[in-house]
Design an enzyme around this catalytic site. Structure first.
Site, short mmCIF file in Angstrom:
data_model
loop_
_atom_site.label_atom_id
_atom_site.label_comp_id
_atom_site.label_asym_id
_atom_site.label_seq_id
_atom_site.Cartn_x
_atom_site.Cartn_y
_atom_site.Cartn_z
N ILE A 304 30.95 -54.44 -17.60
CA ILE A 304 30.78 -54.00 -16.22
C ILE A 304 31.38 -52.61 -15.97
O ILE A 304 31.35 -52.12 -14.85
CB ILE A 304 31.38 -55.01 -15.21
CG1 ILE A 304 32.89 -55.13 -15.40
CG2 ILE A 304 30.70 -56.36 -15.33
CD1 ILE A 304 33.56 -55.98 -14.33
N GLU A 305 31.90 -51.99 -16.99
CA GLU A 305 32.43 -50.64 -16.83
C GLU A 305 31.52 -49.62 -17.53
O GLU A 305 30.62 -49.08 -16.92
CB GLU A 305 33.87 -50.57 -17.35
CG GLU A 305 34.83 -51.35 -16.49
CD GLU A 305 36.27 -51.00 -16.78
OE1 GLU A 305 37.00 -51.91 -17.21
OE2 GLU A 305 36.68 -49.84 -16.58
N MET A 306 31.73 -49.39 -18.80
CA MET A 306 30.89 -48.43 -19.50
C MET A 306 29.78 -49.12 -20.29
O MET A 306 28.83 -48.46 -20.72
CB MET A 306 31.75 -47.55 -20.42
CG MET A 306 32.81 -46.79 -19.61
SD MET A 306 33.97 -45.81 -20.61
CE MET A 306 33.02 -44.30 -20.77
#
Length: 543
Positions: A304-306
């Protein structure tokens, strides 16, 4: 007759010897009685204005040893930092522990990293964990796998952190051409191991510097880390960089409740700050990463980040000539995910906060307390000790150039007082104990965030989160691990009411019953802890 003459001669010799011994004894006595006039024994003295704070123990809330007359610090030392109970003295604008008990012996000179879930907190109280580097910690890294090539490293070089010298990027404009990169990495000076010096205020926390024994700083490594920090090509869709959630524009945090990753996905925690990480060991709100290097590569593989994989990001970097050239020159094993972490961590360690109005105020007050008697008559001091007079006037002028208003001064007294007790957690030069505390935030939820418990499985750690720094806190809203408090006023109100009751609420959390003026004063004090960040180049990435 002959015998008689011999006796007379012997008696004369004895009398002469006795007379000589008596005269020498008298001379010795006179010398002892003569008063000493050596100027070195009468010169006034003062402690150094930036002094190391003792490393906190792992199992104690007492972060630092109480300074002696020779170890006065220019940053506030709280009751929690002192080996002596805070109840022994009331807390003045400068903490009592910082006041020298006697004139010291030498005059002074004239004068949270990224998280694997997008998140930040300024609510709890700060902590400092870090191994104290030995004199040759950085030097031993020349042969370390995480260091630069051994034959390219020069001698260790002292350098002050907090200036654009390390973070301003390579000279020029536009994308970095391979010719520019080659010239940069071929210069041996850029591979010399750096011995970082901390700016005023933070300098008292030098013993908390962490990670350099395994990953020494060099200019080439910091510059590579800068490029990686701002490069969205590390993410799966080339839209998210480290700076997306830890943006210099927002105090190396983000002005959103939660971090936002690829595809607009949101995490469940606020983005922690990415500055002053050089004084921090464990990272993330729950402390699950044991180093800044481990933390730096976590978000890359977080879906859910990078949203990338470590393998793919290594292949991406190998496909960019400018990156591959730098990795090959800096690290013996070239492009690896560990070396990506080493470079990113090096850049983050170079991001520190500069001196604040509070730091200048403390310097002045410490000096005035050390020389109270000497400063009663400035004209006399100017005549008798012009050097000391000039030092005092320089400190006074610097403090006046960075004014601290009365509200902030009162707030400082409250912050360091036993009654309010902020320094039970927000201790040391970076105003953090680097530990984890349950202050009740989010514990009213049906399924509250377990915090540190998710790492240790220790029930007493349920709902506990790492103490953030209070330095530059005004720039990093919203606050707390869940971004639930939008302003510093809300933060003060939370502590004033004693947090939210729960089984693991930290014993230090209690109702404060502050007046409206006291609340305003505490906010004013926290705002006075704002210093400049070093200028940083966001662009100039390899083509």
């Amino acid at each position: 007759m002959g015998r008689f003459l011999i006796i007379v001669v012997v008696l004369v010799v004895i009398a002469f010897a006795i007379n000589e011994l008596t005269r020498e004894k008298r001379d010795d006595l006179k010398q002892v009685e003569k008063p000493a006039t050596s100027p070195s024994t009468t010169d006034p003295v003062v402690p150094p204005l930036d002094t190391e704070v003792a490393k906190p123990s792992d199992d104690s809330t007492s972060e630092e040893a109480k300074p002696t007359a020779e170890s006065t610090v220019s940053t506030p030392v709280s009751p929690a930092e002192s080996a002596t109970s805070a109840t022994e003295k009331p807390a003045p604008p400068v903490p009592p522990e910082a006041k020298p008990e006697a004139k010291p012996e030498a005059k002074p000179p004239a004068s949270e990293g990224s998280s694997s879930e997008p998140t930040t907190d300024t609510s709890s109280k700060p902590s400092e964990t870090g191994s104290k580097p030995t004199e040759n910690n950085d030097k031993t890294a020349a042969g370390n796998d995480q260091g630069s090539e051994g034959n390219d490293q020069g001698p260790e070089t002292d350098i002050l952190l907090g200036t654009a010298e390390l973070t301003g990027g390579l000279p020029g404009e536009g994308p970095l051409a391979i010719e520019e990169i080659s010239a940069w990495v071929e210069d041996p000076a850029n591979h010399a191991v750096l011995n970082p010096q901390l700016p005023k205020g933070l300098a008292a926390g030098k013993s908390q510097i962490s990670g350099l024994e395994k990953n020494p700083l060099t200019r080439a490594k910091i510059e590579l880390g800068r490029q990686l920090y701002f490069d969205p090509r590390l993410s799966s869709d080339s839209t998210i960089s480290c700076a997306s959630c830890h943006d210099p524009q927002f105090g190396y945090a983000k002005n959103t409740q939660f971090g936002v990753g690829v595809g607009g996905q949101q995490g469940g925690r606020n983005s922690p700050v990415a500055y002053n990480r050089i004084l921090s060991g464990e990272q993330f709100w729950d402390g699950r990463a044991d180093s800044l290097e481990a933390q730096a590569v976590g978000p890359i593989a977080n879906p859910i980040e990078m949203g990338n994989t470590h393998e793919d990001v290594v292949n991406t970097l190998k496909g960019i000539e400018g990156y591959e050239r730098q990795f090959d020159k800096i690290f013996p094993d070239g492009v690896t995910i560990d070396n990506v972490g080493n470079a990113l961590a090096s850049f983050e360690r170079a991001i520190v906060t500069g001196p604040t109005p509070w730091d200048y105020h403390v310097d002045l007050i410490n000096f005035e307390q050390a020389y109270e008697a000497d400063l009663e008559d400035l004209e006399e001091l100017k005549e008798e000790d012009p050097e000391l007079y000039d030092q005092y006037m320089a400190l006074k002028q610097t403090s006046e150039a960075h004014p601290l208003d009365e509200s902030a001064q009162r707030g400082g007294e409250l912050f360091f007082s036993e009654r309010v007790g902020c320094t039970a957690c927000h201790a040391g030069a970076n105003f953090t104990d680097e530990k984890h505390h349950n202050i009740g935030v989010g514990m009213e939820a049906e399924e509250p965030d377990a915090g540190r418990f998710s790492v240790t499985q220790d029930e007493s750690h349920r709902g506990a989160f790492k103490t953030p720094t209070v330095r530059n806190v005004v720039l990093t809203a919203p606050y707390m691990h869940d971004g639930s408090q939008a302003t510093l006023e809300e933060v003060v109100d939370w502590y004033d009411k004693g947090g939210h009751p729960n089984a693991q609420l930290d014993e230090k959390i209690k109702k404060l019953n502050l007046t409206d003026q006291e609340k305003a004063d505490l906010v004013a004090f926290m705002k006075s802890l704002t210093g400049d960040f070093p200028q940083v180049e966001r662009g100039r990435l390899p083509q």
